[in-house]
Design an enzyme around this catalytic site. Structure first.
Site, short mmCIF file in Angstrom:
data_model
loop_
_atom_site.label_atom_id
_atom_site.label_comp_id
_atom_site.label_asym_id
_atom_site.label_seq_id
_atom_site.Cartn_x
_atom_site.Cartn_y
_atom_site.Cartn_z
N ARG A 132 21.89 17.86 -8.60
CA ARG A 132 21.09 16.65 -8.82
C ARG A 132 19.66 17.06 -9.15
O ARG A 132 19.23 18.17 -8.89
CB ARG A 132 21.13 15.77 -7.57
CG ARG A 132 22.51 15.15 -7.32
CD ARG A 132 22.50 14.27 -6.08
NE ARG A 132 21.59 13.16 -6.23
CZ ARG A 132 20.55 12.94 -5.44
NH1 ARG A 132 20.28 13.73 -4.45
NH2 ARG A 132 19.78 11.89 -5.63
N LYS A 197 22.81 22.38 3.88
CA LYS A 197 23.62 21.85 2.77
C LYS A 197 24.88 22.70 2.57
O LYS A 197 24.81 23.89 2.31
CB LYS A 197 22.78 21.81 1.50
CG LYS A 197 23.51 21.14 0.37
CD LYS A 197 22.57 20.45 -0.55
CE LYS A 197 23.31 19.96 -1.78
NZ LYS A 197 22.51 19.12 -2.63
N ARG A 333 10.56 14.43 7.67
CA ARG A 333 9.10 14.37 7.55
C ARG A 333 8.48 15.76 7.78
O ARG A 333 7.54 16.14 7.13
CB ARG A 333 8.54 13.38 8.57
CG ARG A 333 7.10 13.01 8.39
CD ARG A 333 6.90 11.77 7.54
NE ARG A 333 7.68 10.63 7.92
CZ ARG A 333 7.28 9.70 8.79
NH1 ARG A 333 6.15 9.81 9.42
NH2 ARG A 333 8.05 8.66 9.03
C1 BTN Z 1 23.88 18.43 -5.75
O1 BTN Z 1 22.81 18.78 -6.27
O2 BTN Z 1 23.99 18.29 -4.55
C2 BTN Z 1 25.09 18.18 -6.61
C3 BTN Z 1 25.87 19.44 -6.85
C4 BTN Z 1 27.10 19.23 -7.70
C5 BTN Z 1 27.75 20.54 -8.09
C6 BTN Z 1 29.08 20.33 -8.74
S1 BTN Z 1 30.00 21.83 -8.93
C7 BTN Z 1 31.15 21.00 -9.93
C8 BTN Z 1 30.38 20.07 -10.83
N1 BTN Z 1 29.91 20.75 -12.00
C9 BTN Z 1 28.60 20.86 -12.04
O3 BTN Z 1 27.95 21.43 -12.93
N2 BTN Z 1 28.06 20.27 -10.98
C10 BTN Z 1 29.06 19.70 -10.12
#
Ligand code: BTN
Length: 338
Positions: A132, A197, A333
């Site tokens: 993201r 994460k 925060r």
């Molecule tokens: C995030 O930033 O949390 C989202 C990550 C999403 C990663 C997955 S891996 C499979 C699919 N292909 C990508 O290029 N991204 C998503």
């Protein structure tokens, strides 16, 4: 001709990796005999695979080759077997690639070319995995799960806002069912384990303003990440190997559980929207009641996390009262967003 040679090289490489997948020592002579090739060809293929794929391959003098840890390669048939009846009904096909730029990009292109709803794409590694907010997604070979699903909907893109939360709940449920006890969600759909994460979802929606639309749901879950591989991750992270130790499920079984959960969530969302997921989202909310900052470009909004709204928006208790937001990055925060 070149394509034919490359295909032979790929299938030879896959066959050798399958033989080494148990993590035991295999002699060059044994591997060569199994594949009907010379020992020099075994050596060349494995050295190249190790370089290109970043594999931890030990060459033991006079004894043979061994992978540093066992490897379960993804297999479309084994993933499909793990699907429930309803999910199988929604599935068009499962494609497993050795390498791809991004499984999301691949399915976005396939969608434009007319691929059916329920197309699933997984890869052993991504060369340009995307997260993201324009971030990359660390995607080394054979280590984690990278999967995407194409879904077609009669709805307008604006009506699919809550879908990313529904998919987050589905992925969290699948991980919980596979033994991850402290799984949590950070708005909108980060998968967290003890505030670290573990995975994340990237949903990409395209459509007409009144519908129809299509969405590619991309999911990445960390299974085995070395410190060196994780150096590029700009926040606290976890992998399932640390969380589950020896209770780690196989990659195909886990990929099957995740695909199953996501396909069923897509069907449930099509039938009833976000509503059936909200209770679980609240239960899984890792930041409920916490003081957070919402980062929206240059804007910073501080408040106390008060859950999610019926449309999937983030609800914050701010100095100006209760407000709902539909974009941005949340951080505790005390911890700055990086
Ligand atoms: C995030 O930033 O949390 C989202 C990550 C999403 C990663 C997955 S891996 C499979 C699919 N292909 C990508 O290029 N991204 C998503």
């Amino acid at each position: 001709m070149v394509a034919q040679v490359e295909a032979v090289g790929r299938s030879r490489r896959r066959a050798l990796l399958q033989l080494l997948a148990d993590g035991e020592v295999h002699s060059g002579a044994e591997l060569a005999a199994q594949l009907g090739i010379s020992r020099a060809a075994v050596w060349k293929t494995l050295r190249r695979a190790a370089d290109e794929l970043g594999l931890d391959l030990e060459t033991q003098r006079g004894q043979g080759y061994r992978l540093h840890r066992p490897l379960e390669l993804l297999d479309a048939a084994r993933i499909e077997v793990a699907l429930s009846e309803p999910a199988r009904g929604a599935l068009a096909d499962i494609q497993v690639l050795e390498a791809v730029d991004s499984t999301n990009t691949r399915l976005m292109q396939a969608a434009t070319a007319g691929a059916p709803s329920g197309s699933v794409c997984l890869a052993e590694r991504q060369l340009a995995g995307r997260g993201r907010s324009g971030r990359g997604w660390v995607s080394p070979f054979g280590a984690n799960i990278y999967l995407s699903i194409l879904w077609r909907s009669p709805l307008a893109p604006a009506q699919l806002g809550g879908l990313s939360l529904a998919c987050g709940v589905a992925a969290a449920r699948a991980l919980r069912d596979n033994g991850v006890v402290d799984i949590g969600l950070k708005w909108p759909n980060d998968l967290h384990w003890r505030r670290r994460k573990l995975g994340g979802l990237l949903l990409e929606v395209v459509g007409e303003s009144q519908g129809p639309s299509h969405v590619v749901v991309g999911l990445g879950v960390n299974l085995h990440l070395s410190r060196a591989q994780a150096a590029a991750i700009d926040q606290p992270w976890a992998d399932l190997a640390t969380v589950l130790g020896t209770a780690m499920p196989g990659r195909n079984a886990l990929a099957g559980a995740l695909v199953d959960g996501l396909l069923r969530a897509l069907m449930d969302f099509a039938a009833a929207g976000l509503d059936p997921f909200l209770e679980d989202w609240h239960r899984l909310d890792a930041y409920l009641g916490e003081p957070v900052t919402l980062h929206m470009g240059e804007r910073r909004i501080t408040g106390i996390c008060a859950g999610v709204a019926a449309d999937g928006g983030l609800v914050l208790e701010t100095a100006e009262g209760r407000r709902t937001f539909h974009a941005g990055e949340v951080s505790l925060r005390s911890a700055p967003v990086r």
